[in-house]
Design a protein around this motif. Structure first.
Motif, PDB file in Angstrom:
ATOM      1  N   UNK A  29       0.850  -1.182   0.000  1.00 17.05           N
ATOM      2  CA  UNK A  29       0.000   0.000   0.000  1.00 17.05           C
ATOM      3  C   UNK A  29       0.895   1.246   0.000  1.00 17.05           C
ATOM      4  N   UNK A  30       0.703   2.111  -0.961  1.00 18.26           N
ATOM      5  CA  UNK A  30       1.487   3.338  -1.066  1.00 18.26           C
ATOM      6  C   UNK A  30       1.423   4.159   0.221  1.00 18.26           C
ATOM      7  N   UNK A  31       0.282   4.128   0.890  1.00 16.23           N
ATOM      8  CA  UNK A  31       0.107   4.905   2.126  1.00 16.23           C
ATOM      9  C   UNK A  31       1.070   4.472   3.239  1.00 16.23           C
ATOM     10  N   UNK A  32       1.584   3.238   3.152  1.00 17.69           N
ATOM     11  CA  UNK A  32       2.549   2.787   4.151  1.00 17.69           C
ATOM     12  C   UNK A  32       3.853   3.572   4.084  1.00 17.69           C
ATOM     13  N   UNK A  33       4.087   4.259   2.990  1.00 14.80           N
ATOM     14  CA  UNK A  33       5.331   5.002   2.786  1.00 14.80           C
ATOM     15  C   UNK A  33       5.109   6.517   2.759  1.00 14.80           C
ATOM     16  N   UNK A  34       3.905   6.939   2.916  1.00  8.42           N
ATOM     17  CA  UNK A  34       3.547   8.353   2.761  1.00  8.42           C
ATOM     18  C   UNK A  34       3.367   9.024   4.120  1.00  8.42           C
ATOM     19  N   UNK A  89      -1.077   9.869  14.330  1.00 16.79           N
ATOM     20  CA  UNK A  89       0.382   9.943  14.364  1.00 16.79           C
ATOM     21  C   UNK A  89       1.052   9.019  13.353  1.00 16.79           C
ATOM     22  N   UNK A  90       0.381   7.936  12.983  1.00 18.90           N
ATOM     23  CA  UNK A  90       0.951   7.002  12.008  1.00 18.90           C
ATOM     24  C   UNK A  90       0.606   7.403  10.567  1.00 18.90           C
ATOM     25  N   UNK A  91       0.080   8.621  10.398  1.00 20.33           N
ATOM     26  CA  UNK A  91      -0.285   9.174   9.095  1.00 20.33           C
ATOM     27  C   UNK A  91      -1.480   8.456   8.470  1.00 20.33           C
ATOM     28  N   UNK A  92      -2.310   7.858   9.275  1.00 23.68           N
ATOM     29  CA  UNK A  92      -3.512   7.171   8.804  1.00 23.68           C
ATOM     30  C   UNK A  92      -4.744   7.919   9.292  1.00 23.68           C
ATOM     31  N   UNK A 105     -13.394   9.020  -2.592  1.00 24.13           N
ATOM     32  CA  UNK A 105     -13.165   9.088  -4.038  1.00 24.13           C
ATOM     33  C   UNK A 105     -11.689   9.238  -4.397  1.00 24.13           C
ATOM     34  N   UNK A 106     -10.900   9.684  -3.448  1.00 23.06           N
ATOM     35  CA  UNK A 106      -9.478   9.925  -3.667  1.00 23.06           C
ATOM     36  C   UNK A 106      -8.739   8.595  -3.642  1.00 23.06           C
ATOM     37  N   UNK A 107      -7.899   8.362  -4.638  1.00 25.43           N
ATOM     38  CA  UNK A 107      -7.147   7.106  -4.688  1.00 25.43           C
ATOM     39  C   UNK A 107      -5.650   7.402  -4.760  1.00 25.43           C
ATOM     40  N   UNK A 108      -4.852   6.388  -4.527  1.00 18.27           N
ATOM     41  CA  UNK A 108      -3.406   6.560  -4.625  1.00 18.27           C
ATOM     42  C   UNK A 108      -2.926   6.446  -6.065  1.00 18.27           C
ATOM     43  N   UNK A 113       1.752  11.720  -3.967  1.00 17.13           N
ATOM     44  CA  UNK A 113       2.829  11.073  -3.199  1.00 17.13           C
ATOM     45  C   UNK A 113       4.204  11.577  -3.617  1.00 17.13           C
ATOM     46  N   UNK A 114       4.456  11.621  -4.903  1.00 19.28           N
ATOM     47  CA  UNK A 114       5.771  12.059  -5.381  1.00 19.28           C
ATOM     48  C   UNK A 114       5.707  13.378  -6.133  1.00 19.28           C
TER      49      UNK A 114
END
Length: 154
Positions: A29-34, A89-92, A105-108, A113-114
């Motif tokens: 999951x991209x969110x794990x790095x964001x 705090x974990x950005x979630x 509606x927002x997707x990765x 992200x970059x």
């Protein structure tokens, strides 16, 4: 009942290492790095300024803390730098299951992200928008207050 989304152990154990999007495996999951860029601002499209009065409103926006303006193509935006109240705090997301539709509606797939946050035009201060308007209307000091009268002290 209070809903609270707790992170799974997999995401808690992963450090927020900056990785290129193309290096993230399809099963990850991209969110794990964001660091949740998308949850730290909101931008609203605004009418394109056409008059000095319009630019004075933009100047008023920029007199407020954490506000800026940007232009992409021909569209103007008010950008408010503020963090979602439910960002953990974990950005979630703390209300992931009941988050607003705009978040659903927002997707990765095409998220920022970059993204380097470069715009055609970007204004952070009232002075910047004044300078832009003055150049556009070819009227120096359009928004400046009259010069104060100097008084002579005896």
């Amino acid at each position: 009942m209070l809903l609270h989304s707790s992170p799974d152990l997999k995401s808690m154990n992963k450090p927020k290492i900056r990785m290129r999007r193309e290096d993230i495996r399809p099963d990850e999951n991209l969110c794990d790095y964001c660091t949740a860029k998308c949850c730290r601002y909101f931008a609203l499209s605004i009418d394109t300024p056409r008059t000095a009065a319009d630019f004075d409103y933009l100047r008023w926006y920029l007199l407020h803390d954490r506000a800026s303006l940007f232009v992409e193509g021909t569209t103007w935006y008010l950008l408010v730098h503020t963090t979602c109240k439910h960002l953990q705090d974990d950005h979630r997301c703390g209300i992931y299951e009941t988050r607003p539709k705009i978040c659903r509606d927002y997707t990765t797939h095409e998220c920022e992200y970059d993204d380097s946050y470069t715009y055609d035009w970007y204004f952070e201060t009232p002075e910047q928008i004044e300078e832009y308007a003055n150049a556009r209307f070819n009227t120096p000091e359009t928004f400046r207050s009259p010069k104060p009268q100097l008084s002579v002290l005896n």
